[in-house]
Design an enzyme around this catalytic site. Structure first.
Site, mmCIF file in Angstrom:
data_model
loop_
_atom_site.group_PDB
_atom_site.id
_atom_site.type_symbol
_atom_site.label_atom_id
_atom_site.label_comp_id
_atom_site.label_asym_id
_atom_site.label_seq_id
_atom_site.Cartn_x
_atom_site.Cartn_y
_atom_site.Cartn_z
ATOM 1 C CE LYS A 22 -61.023 -1.606 -37.746
ATOM 2 N NZ LYS A 22 -61.113 -1.180 -36.349
ATOM 3 C CG ASN A 23 -64.573 -2.711 -35.867
ATOM 4 O OD1 ASN A 23 -63.345 -2.688 -35.755
ATOM 5 N ND2 ASN A 23 -65.283 -1.618 -36.093
ATOM 6 C CB CYS A 126 -58.505 7.611 -30.026
ATOM 7 S SG CYS A 126 -60.219 7.438 -30.464
ATOM 8 N NE ARG A 131 -63.561 5.183 -29.375
ATOM 9 C CZ ARG A 131 -63.091 4.317 -30.264
ATOM 10 N NH1 ARG A 131 -62.038 4.630 -30.980
ATOM 11 N NH2 ARG A 131 -63.664 3.149 -30.413
ATOM 12 C CG ASP A 316 -67.211 2.503 -37.481
ATOM 13 O OD1 ASP A 316 -66.918 3.518 -36.824
ATOM 14 O OD2 ASP A 316 -67.077 1.346 -37.037
ATOM 15 N NE ARG A 408 -55.847 1.405 -36.519
ATOM 16 C CZ ARG A 408 -56.861 2.108 -36.027
ATOM 17 N NH1 ARG A 408 -56.896 3.411 -36.183
ATOM 18 N NH2 ARG A 408 -57.842 1.529 -35.373
HETATM 19 C C1 EPZ Z 1 -66.699 0.075 -31.610
HETATM 20 O O1 EPZ Z 1 -65.978 0.933 -30.730
HETATM 21 C C2 EPZ Z 1 -65.920 0.043 -32.906
HETATM 22 N N1 EPZ Z 1 -64.582 -0.448 -32.672
HETATM 23 C C3 EPZ Z 1 -65.859 1.444 -33.522
HETATM 24 O O2 EPZ Z 1 -65.219 1.345 -34.775
HETATM 25 C C4 EPZ Z 1 -67.289 1.944 -33.734
HETATM 26 O O3 EPZ Z 1 -67.243 3.263 -34.222
HETATM 27 C C5 EPZ Z 1 -68.059 1.903 -32.414
HETATM 28 O O4 EPZ Z 1 -68.015 0.557 -31.853
HETATM 29 C C6 EPZ Z 1 -69.531 2.308 -32.554
HETATM 30 O O5 EPZ Z 1 -70.151 1.464 -33.484
HETATM 31 C C7 EPZ Z 1 -64.333 -1.763 -32.707
HETATM 32 O O6 EPZ Z 1 -65.221 -2.590 -32.845
HETATM 33 C C8 EPZ Z 1 -62.922 -2.194 -32.573
HETATM 34 P P1 EPZ Z 1 -68.800 2.033 -28.214
HETATM 35 P P2 EPZ Z 1 -66.332 0.969 -29.179
HETATM 36 O O7 EPZ Z 1 -68.400 1.550 -26.885
HETATM 37 O O8 EPZ Z 1 -66.843 -0.356 -28.760
HETATM 38 C C9 EPZ Z 1 -69.510 5.774 -25.318
HETATM 39 C C10 EPZ Z 1 -63.594 1.875 -36.411
HETATM 40 O O9 EPZ Z 1 -63.405 2.875 -37.140
HETATM 41 N N2 EPZ Z 1 -68.934 4.968 -24.222
HETATM 42 O O10 EPZ Z 1 -69.971 1.377 -28.880
HETATM 43 O O11 EPZ Z 1 -65.183 1.553 -28.484
HETATM 44 C C11 EPZ Z 1 -68.480 6.137 -26.389
HETATM 45 O O12 EPZ Z 1 -67.695 7.219 -26.019
HETATM 46 C C12 EPZ Z 1 -63.958 2.033 -34.959
HETATM 47 O O13 EPZ Z 1 -63.481 0.705 -36.817
HETATM 48 C C13 EPZ Z 1 -68.957 5.453 -22.943
HETATM 49 O O14 EPZ Z 1 -69.454 6.568 -22.677
HETATM 50 O O15 EPZ Z 1 -67.547 2.020 -29.192
HETATM 51 C C14 EPZ Z 1 -69.375 6.413 -27.577
HETATM 52 O O16 EPZ Z 1 -69.908 7.681 -27.471
HETATM 53 C C15 EPZ Z 1 -63.904 3.457 -34.488
HETATM 54 N N3 EPZ Z 1 -68.409 4.690 -21.935
HETATM 55 C C16 EPZ Z 1 -70.514 5.378 -27.397
HETATM 56 O O17 EPZ Z 1 -70.474 5.005 -26.008
HETATM 57 C C17 EPZ Z 1 -67.866 3.469 -22.185
HETATM 58 O O18 EPZ Z 1 -67.385 2.825 -21.231
HETATM 59 C C18 EPZ Z 1 -70.400 4.121 -28.255
HETATM 60 O O19 EPZ Z 1 -69.080 3.595 -28.119
HETATM 61 C C19 EPZ Z 1 -67.842 2.970 -23.500
HETATM 62 C C20 EPZ Z 1 -68.398 3.748 -24.505
#
Ligand code: EPZ
Length: 429
Positions: A22-23, A126, A131, A316, A408
């Site tokens: 999915k991701n 969320c 996030r 995840d 989902r």
């Molecule tokens: C991706 O989300 C995945 N989603 C998530 O999977 C996964 O948990 C996550 O990566 C971490 O591996 C998809 O691929 C669709 P991040 P993403 O940006 O990209 C912080 C699932 O269950 N951050 O790597 O949104 C954030 O808050 C989902 O399939 C900022 O501070 O995650 C977090 O603490 C849930 N500022 C960390 O970075 C930003 O602008 C990592 O988030 C962006 C992120």
């Protein structure tokens, strides 16, 4: 609303085919916005998030043709999408659509790179935390975009096109790295991405962009270099197998005992989770066709795990591992470092008899002899599937409500488990 009824206590034995990730699928579909040619994606999972992103992309004028099943195709084989963004008719992604799925915010980078402007709703918080998207915005600003935030929308402009630049992420972000890669692919000159996410889904996106004519080196390491090109072409790309689905079923087998081949799975995509399961007492072996997971006789050993960006233990799979540890012989500790609020499953696991205490970002899990079925629900897909894992080992009947979260991210979960001997059924309505 559909529910899933599970009667626990059966071991899992047989074969589970692993779907496309999915991701990886979501950013790959979004990459279709970067070219006026057709991008063909194979091995796309049949998931509610994929359908939702189809709606969002069609709002921008993207045509998506879903190729039906061919004779001889298995029910569980992936689908093929033909994505054609020949003409982008709208560069706005409205709140009503973006609020339904966070990843749709990622259209910002490609729309801006191709059209010189984009207006995308902020996704909001969320169930797993606040996030923010500040790092995605920072990345685009480093490539010369002028960005303002107005009435809940991010408005990005790059009149003369984006320019290469140096992006140093203070924190590893998957979505930030996807955004930087897609935008830099069409920027003028060279972009350096430092502290890039090394997740396999980032590498899969980079591989596809390279097929589309992008010049990218270093994907899969924390330093990626992109030499911008003026145009990208169409390509054909097969989505990589879903490492989170793989790890989820591996944990289900660890929970119930039994012996299952996870067909199409690739060990290098989730080595740290497989190592954790070995420590917990499972036998794991790579075969020519996938990964075999077995647990026969021996109990579940307690573990200590901290979630980390790839190649560390993935956030995840945290909820699923916690479900497994509820039956361990001893006390386990799981520390969540990626999202601040990703413990919603704890209260629901407690309804099944689990003993878990929370202390900030740590969960202490005291293994119990038995779990007992109960009605449960969760507000996030990984949390929901952790309840399924617990239910598979619980005495009696568990009813998992709000199944749309599972739909989902898990393709035909009840079929895949049912084929291996679990008593599981979907109840419609
Ligand atoms: C991706 O989300 C995945 N989603 C998530 O999977 C996964 O948990 C996550 O990566 C971490 O591996 C998809 O691929 C669709 P991040 P993403 O940006 O990209 C912080 C699932 O269950 N951050 O790597 O949104 C954030 O808050 C989902 O399939 C900022 O501070 O995650 C977090 O603490 C849930 N500022 C960390 O970075 C930003 O602008 C990592 O988030 C962006 C992120």
């Amino acid at each position: 609303m559909d529910r899933i009824r599970i009667v626990g206590g059966k071991p899992l034995n047989g074969t589970i085919p692993i779907s496309g990730a999915k991701n990886a699928t979501l950013p790959l579909m979004i990459a279709g916005l970067l070219t006026d040619d057709t991008l063909v994606l194979e091995n796309v999972p049949r998931l509610a998030d994929v359908t939702q992103l189809q709606h969002i992309l069609s709002n921008h004028g993207v045509d998506i043709m879903v190729k039906g099943k061919r004779p001889g195709d298995e029910d569980l084989s992936g689908q093929t999408l033909h994505i054609s963004a020949a003409r982008i008719v709208d560069t706005t992604a409205p709140y009503e659509l973006v609020s339904k799925m966070r990843a749709s915010f990622w259209v910002l980078g490609p729309l801006l790179a191709r059209m010189g402007e984009a207006k995308v709703s902020l996704p909001g918080g969320c169930a797993i935390g606040t996030r923010p998207v500040d790092l995605l915005i920072m990345a685009l600003e480093r490539l010369g975009a002028a960005i303002e935030i107005d009435a809940g929308y991010v408005i990005a402009r790059a009149k003369g096109g984006l320019k290469g630049g140096e992006i140093v992420f203070p924190k590893v972000t998957v979505g930030g790295t996807h955004t930087a890669l897609m935008a830099a692919a069409l920027a003028r000159g060279e972009t350096l991405i430092e502290n890039a996410a090394r997740e396999p889904e980032v590498t899969d996106l980079a591989d596809c962009l390279i097929k589309m004519g992008a010049k990218i080196s270093g994907a899969g390491t924390s330093r990626i270099v992109v030499e911008g090109v003026s145009r990208l072409n169409g390509a054909r790309h097969a989505v990589l197998p879903d490492r989170i689905e793989t790890g989820t079923y591996a944990m289900a087998v660890a929970m119930t005992g039994g012996d299952v081949l996870l067909e199409g799975a690739r060990p290098e995509l989730l080595q740290s989770a497989l190592d954790t399961l070995t420590q917990a007492g499972c036998q794991i072996s790579a075969t020519n066709t996938g990964i075999r997971v077995a647990r026969n006789g021996a109990g579940i050993a307690p573990i200590e795990v901290t979630t980390q960006p790839f190649p560390g233990f993935p956030t995840d799979l945290q909820a699923q591992l916690m479900a497994l540890m509820t039956r361990a012989k001893g006390t386990s500790r799981i520390t969540e470092t990626i999202f601040e609020n990703r413990f919603m499953h704890v209260q629901e696991l407690a309804r099944l008899g689990a003993r878990i205490t929370l202390d900030g970002q740590n969960a202490i899990i005291e293994g119990v002899q038995k779990l007992k079925g109960a009605p449960v629900m969760a507000t996030d897909l990984r949390a929901s599937v952790s309840l399924v894992i617990a239910a598979l080992a619980a005495e009696g009947e568990t009813m998992v409500n709000r199944v749309y979260h599972l739909d989902r991210g898990f393709e035909r979960l009840e079929d895949k488990l049912g084929r291996c001997g679990a008593i599981v059924e979907r109840i419609s309505g």
